[in-house]
Design an enzyme around this catalytic site. Structure first.
Site, PDB file in Angstrom:
ATOM      1  CG  LEU A 196      36.522  -3.690  -0.412  1.00 12.37           C
ATOM      2  CD1 LEU A 196      37.273  -2.623  -1.179  1.00 12.37           C
ATOM      3  CD2 LEU A 196      37.332  -4.990  -0.424  1.00 12.37           C
TER       4      LEU A 196
ATOM      5  NE  ARG B 246      33.870 -10.244  13.816  1.00 11.90           N
ATOM      6  CZ  ARG B 246      35.001  -9.721  14.259  1.00 11.90           C
ATOM      7  NH1 ARG B 246      35.719 -10.397  15.126  1.00 11.90           N
ATOM      8  NH2 ARG B 246      35.414  -8.546  13.866  1.00 11.90           N
TER       9      ARG B 246
ATOM     10  CB  VAL C 156      36.014 -16.776   9.095  1.00 10.63           C
ATOM     11  CG1 VAL C 156      35.567 -15.662   8.201  1.00 10.63           C
ATOM     12  CG2 VAL C 156      36.963 -16.296  10.137  1.00 10.63           C
TER      13      VAL C 156
ATOM     14  CE  LYS D 149      46.556  -1.765  -1.637  1.00 11.96           C
ATOM     15  NZ  LYS D 149      47.367  -0.657  -2.082  1.00 11.96           N
TER      16      LYS D 149
ATOM     17  CG  ASP E 278      47.338  -3.893  -8.648  1.00 14.72           C
ATOM     18  OD1 ASP E 278      46.881  -2.730  -8.713  1.00 14.72           O
ATOM     19  OD2 ASP E 278      48.535  -4.131  -8.444  1.00 14.72           O
ATOM     20  CG  HIS E 279      42.637  -0.092  -6.752  1.00 12.02           C
ATOM     21  ND1 HIS E 279      43.483  -0.347  -5.707  1.00 12.02           N
ATOM     22  CD2 HIS E 279      42.707   1.238  -6.975  1.00 12.02           C
ATOM     23  CE1 HIS E 279      44.025   0.790  -5.323  1.00 12.02           C
ATOM     24  NE2 HIS E 279      43.581   1.766  -6.061  1.00 12.02           N
TER      25      HIS E 279
ATOM     26  CG  HIS F 152      49.098  -0.081  -6.902  1.00 13.01           C
ATOM     27  ND1 HIS F 152      48.142  -1.061  -7.002  1.00 13.01           N
ATOM     28  CD2 HIS F 152      48.894   0.499  -5.692  1.00 13.01           C
ATOM     29  CE1 HIS F 152      47.390  -1.056  -5.918  1.00 13.01           C
ATOM     30  NE2 HIS F 152      47.829  -0.120  -5.105  1.00 13.01           N
TER      31      HIS F 152
HETATM   32  P1  NAD Z   1      36.812  -3.665   7.510  1.00 15.01           P
HETATM   33  O1  NAD Z   1      37.525  -3.833   8.794  1.00 15.01           O
HETATM   34  O2  NAD Z   1      35.968  -2.461   7.308  1.00 15.01           O
HETATM   35  O3  NAD Z   1      35.836  -4.926   7.311  1.00 15.01           O
HETATM   36  C1  NAD Z   1      36.201  -6.231   7.665  1.00 15.01           C
HETATM   37  C2  NAD Z   1      34.998  -7.151   7.577  1.00 15.01           C
HETATM   38  O4  NAD Z   1      35.384  -8.452   8.035  1.00 15.01           O
HETATM   39  C3  NAD Z   1      33.820  -6.733   8.445  1.00 15.01           C
HETATM   40  O5  NAD Z   1      32.634  -6.996   7.718  1.00 15.01           O
HETATM   41  C4  NAD Z   1      33.913  -7.678   9.658  1.00 15.01           C
HETATM   42  O6  NAD Z   1      32.672  -7.942  10.283  1.00 15.01           O
HETATM   43  C5  NAD Z   1      34.430  -8.923   8.994  1.00 15.01           C
HETATM   44  N1  NAD Z   1      35.082  -9.842   9.942  1.00 15.01           N
HETATM   45  C6  NAD Z   1      36.230  -9.602  10.651  1.00 15.01           C
HETATM   46  N2  NAD Z   1      36.514 -10.694  11.408  1.00 15.01           N
HETATM   47  C7  NAD Z   1      35.582 -11.631  11.141  1.00 15.01           C
HETATM   48  C8  NAD Z   1      35.355 -12.970  11.575  1.00 15.01           C
HETATM   49  N3  NAD Z   1      36.171 -13.564  12.454  1.00 15.01           N
HETATM   50  N4  NAD Z   1      34.299 -13.630  11.082  1.00 15.01           N
HETATM   51  C9  NAD Z   1      33.451 -13.048  10.202  1.00 15.01           C
HETATM   52  N5  NAD Z   1      33.616 -11.795   9.742  1.00 15.01           N
HETATM   53  C10 NAD Z   1      34.659 -11.090  10.210  1.00 15.01           C
HETATM   54  O7  NAD Z   1      37.886  -3.834   6.371  1.00 15.01           O
HETATM   55  P2  NAD Z   1      37.813  -3.318   4.843  1.00 15.01           P
HETATM   56  O8  NAD Z   1      38.347  -1.946   4.766  1.00 15.01           O
HETATM   57  O9  NAD Z   1      36.457  -3.560   4.300  1.00 15.01           O
HETATM   58  O10 NAD Z   1      38.883  -4.235   4.122  1.00 15.01           O
HETATM   59  C11 NAD Z   1      38.698  -5.626   3.890  1.00 15.01           C
HETATM   60  C12 NAD Z   1      39.924  -6.149   3.148  1.00 15.01           C
HETATM   61  O11 NAD Z   1      40.034  -5.497   1.884  1.00 15.01           O
HETATM   62  C13 NAD Z   1      41.230  -5.876   3.886  1.00 15.01           C
HETATM   63  O12 NAD Z   1      42.098  -6.951   3.662  1.00 15.01           O
HETATM   64  C14 NAD Z   1      41.772  -4.637   3.204  1.00 15.01           C
HETATM   65  O13 NAD Z   1      43.176  -4.558   3.263  1.00 15.01           O
HETATM   66  C15 NAD Z   1      41.304  -4.866   1.779  1.00 15.01           C
HETATM   67  N6  NAD Z   1      41.158  -3.623   1.025  1.00 15.01           N
HETATM   68  C16 NAD Z   1      40.272  -2.669   1.440  1.00 15.01           C
HETATM   69  C17 NAD Z   1      40.112  -1.514   0.693  1.00 15.01           C
HETATM   70  C18 NAD Z   1      39.124  -0.448   1.096  1.00 15.01           C
HETATM   71  O14 NAD Z   1      38.917   0.484   0.308  1.00 15.01           O
HETATM   72  N7  NAD Z   1      38.499  -0.542   2.261  1.00 15.01           N
HETATM   73  C19 NAD Z   1      40.879  -1.313  -0.465  1.00 15.01           C
HETATM   74  C20 NAD Z   1      41.775  -2.314  -0.866  1.00 15.01           C
HETATM   75  C21 NAD Z   1      41.889  -3.458  -0.103  1.00 15.01           C
END
Ligand code: NAD
Length: 495
Positions: A16, A45, A90, A153, A182-183, A245
């Site tokens: 994201l 991490r 975290v 979300k 909510d994009h 949405h």
């Molecule tokens: P991702 O798995 O690519 O990234 C997760 C991030 O969290 C990473 O930077 C990871 O290092 C970090 N992380 C995980 N466990 C950790 C810990 N214990 N301590 C510190 N850091 C930790 O996920 P994403 O696709 O970037 O999505 C993130 C959130 O956004 C999710 O809840 C997802 O549902 C939501 N989301 C993502 C998108 C998208 O386009 N990717 C769209 C809408 C919503």
């Protein structure tokens, strides 16, 4: 106007952040909304150095800009120099102590006046832990600066889990400090619903139960689950698309007119709108909701959902939902809203159709049973953007015959390219403290309560899946839902 702030992005190495947040922040910088007085701390991490982080940020900008033909200059590097990386787990309190130290230093260095935006680009199960530590380790500033939390979300799986999640963050952040993305609310065609309704005497005066027969909302995708099977198996179309949405679109279409167009008046009307959607009994769910899961296409060239990689062979997850909601908001009291979303449908399209009533006697025909075609206003949201108004006009020279014509307005490719990405607009709004395009807890909570009745009814029965062919517009029952009421879906690409 520019806005100074320190962004702390949790999940700074994630998808994201890379695909959406860094390009969006860069666009705000390029347009001068962020000047030199801002800084970003990315935490995750992995043990990255600041230098490596700068390379990642620049590569994210380049990847995002490829399509728009952005030329290479030194702006991305200047921008990336505002980024600081801190390795972080975290759960580890010591890291929050180090984070506070860095945040205070950057606040001083860039003269940020204590303005902080905490962006949780991480799985929601971490939200409560992070919010708690932010408060306990005094990362929230207490002067004149602002502390804002942006979250994504999924916001829960049902009402109880959403409430638990909300409780876990509300000990540290007040509702007015929480920006729930909510994009869809960041998309311009969705934002323009209020303008269309309340900025035009023509539509404003017709937006009532006297004139609107029914409202239809379709979010159709032609693709299947692709590489998201892992997530989708735990979510399904209802949680992925309807609770958030579609329910937001429903409230924008059915809300009463606010006295003033500002965030607080708008949200009050939107909350009322979602609270005025009829709650169904289990029996009513069976009558008014349809679920589906895609099978192969008719030529057997596309896999059925259950055969996709990462899905269960007996998966009961729905890839399609259709339903009939009824609003009891005063001006539209009793008007049905037909909603529909699904994967592997005939054509990708997000659109809203407002079908007007057609009670007038047809004075142009000798046959009293010959009805005039109904007037339909279609709002095209994706991939087309614009409107179509369907109305009757005289055609031909033989007698006085009426036929429907379509008045079309579509944004051109150049106009569409000028519209900022949803994330850019939403981050700008969060910086400005404007909550118009974010979901309030009461909206989220009520939408879950409505969906939970459907979910609980469904979970008690085993569905007969797969029940629609890839490339169709979903199960037959979704068409029957309207036929039974003497209506049909306006968007019907089979025709
Ligand atoms: P991702 O798995 O690519 O990234 C997760 C991030 O969290 C990473 O930077 C990871 O290092 C970090 N992380 C995980 N466990 C950790 C810990 N214990 N301590 C510190 N850091 C930790 O996920 P994403 O696709 O970037 O999505 C993130 C959130 O956004 C999710 O809840 C997802 O549902 C939501 N989301 C993502 C998108 C998208 O386009 N990717 C769209 C809408 C919503």
């Amino acid at each position: 106007m520019n806005q100074k702030a320190l962004f702390i992005i949790f999940g700074g190495t994630g998808d994201l952040a890379y695909r959406k947040l860094y390009p969006a922040l860069f666009n705000l910088y390029e347009k001068g909304y962020l000047k030199e007085d801002f800084a970003v701390i990315g935490t995750a991490r992995r043990p990255w150095s600041n230098d490596h982080y700068h390379e990642v940020v620049m590569s994210a900008i380049e990847d995002a800009g490829r399509d728009s033909g952005r030329t290479n200059d030194d702006l991305p590097r200047k921008f990336a120099n505002h980024f600081y990386y801190q390795s972080h787990n975290v759960d580890d309190v010591d890291h929050y102590v180090a984070l506070r130290k860095l945040a205070d230093e950057l606040d001083e260095k860039y003269q940020l006046e204590g303005n902080r935006i905490f962006y949780l680009a991480m799985a929601p199960r971490f939200f409560g832990t992070i919010a708690g530590h932010l408060k306990d380790q005094q990362l929230l500033t207490d002067g004149d600066g602002f502390n804002r939390l942006i979250i994504e979300k999924p916001f829960g799986r049902d009402y109880p889990s959403a409430k638990e999640l909300n409780d876990s963050i509300s000990g540290s952040f007040k509702e007015e400090q929480i920006f729930r993305i909510d994009h869809y609310l960041g998309k311009e065609p969705i934002q323009s619903i209020a303008g269309l309704r309340f900025g035009n005497a023509l539509f404003n005066s017709l937006w009532s139960k006297e004139h609107i027969d029914n409202i239809q909302i379709t979010l159709a995708e032609s693709l299947g689950v692709e590489e998201r099977a892992g997530y989708y198996e735990t979510a399904g179309a209802m949680r992925d698309m309807v609770q958030n949405h579609i329910m937001q679109i429903v409230s924008l279409l059915t809300m009463e007119r606010p006295d003033v167009f500002d965030p607080s008046h708008l949200r009050e009307k939107k909350i009322e709108a979602v609270e005025n959607i009829q709650m169904y009994s289990k029996e009513e769910v069976d009558q008014n909701f349809v679920r589906g899961q895609y099978g192969e296409d008719e030529f057997k060239t596309q896999l059925a959902y259950r055969d996709e990689e990462g899905t269960d062979d007996n998966s009961q997850i729905e890839t399609f939902v259709a339903g009939k909601l009824i609003t009891h908001n005063p001006s539209l009291d009793g008007v049905p809203i037909y909603i529909r979303t699904g994967k592997r449908l005939t054509k990708k399209s997000t659109q809203v159709n407002i079908v007007f009533k057609n009670n007038d006697k047809n004075i142009f025909s000798d046959n009293p049973d010959e009805k005039l075609e109904t007037n339909v206003l279609t709002m095209h949201i994706e991939p087309d953007q614009g409107f179509t108004l369907e109305f009757n006009t005289k055609t031909g020279n033989q007698g006085y015959k009426l036929s429907p014509v379509h008045l079309r307005y579509r944004k051109t490719a150049a106009e569409k390219a000028r519209i900022p990405d949803a994330y850019e607009g939403l981050i700008r709004d969060a910086l400005a403290g404007d909550k118009t395009n974010f979901a309030h807890w009461h909206e989220v909570a009520q939408a879950w309560k409505i969906m939970d009745v459907v979910r609980n009814t469904w979970d008690a029965e085993t569905p007969d899946f797969p029940n629609y062919v890839s490339g169709s517009m979903g199960p037959q029952a979704a068409d029957d839902l309207l036929t039974r009421d003497g209506r049909e879906w306006v968007f019907n690409p089979r025709k």
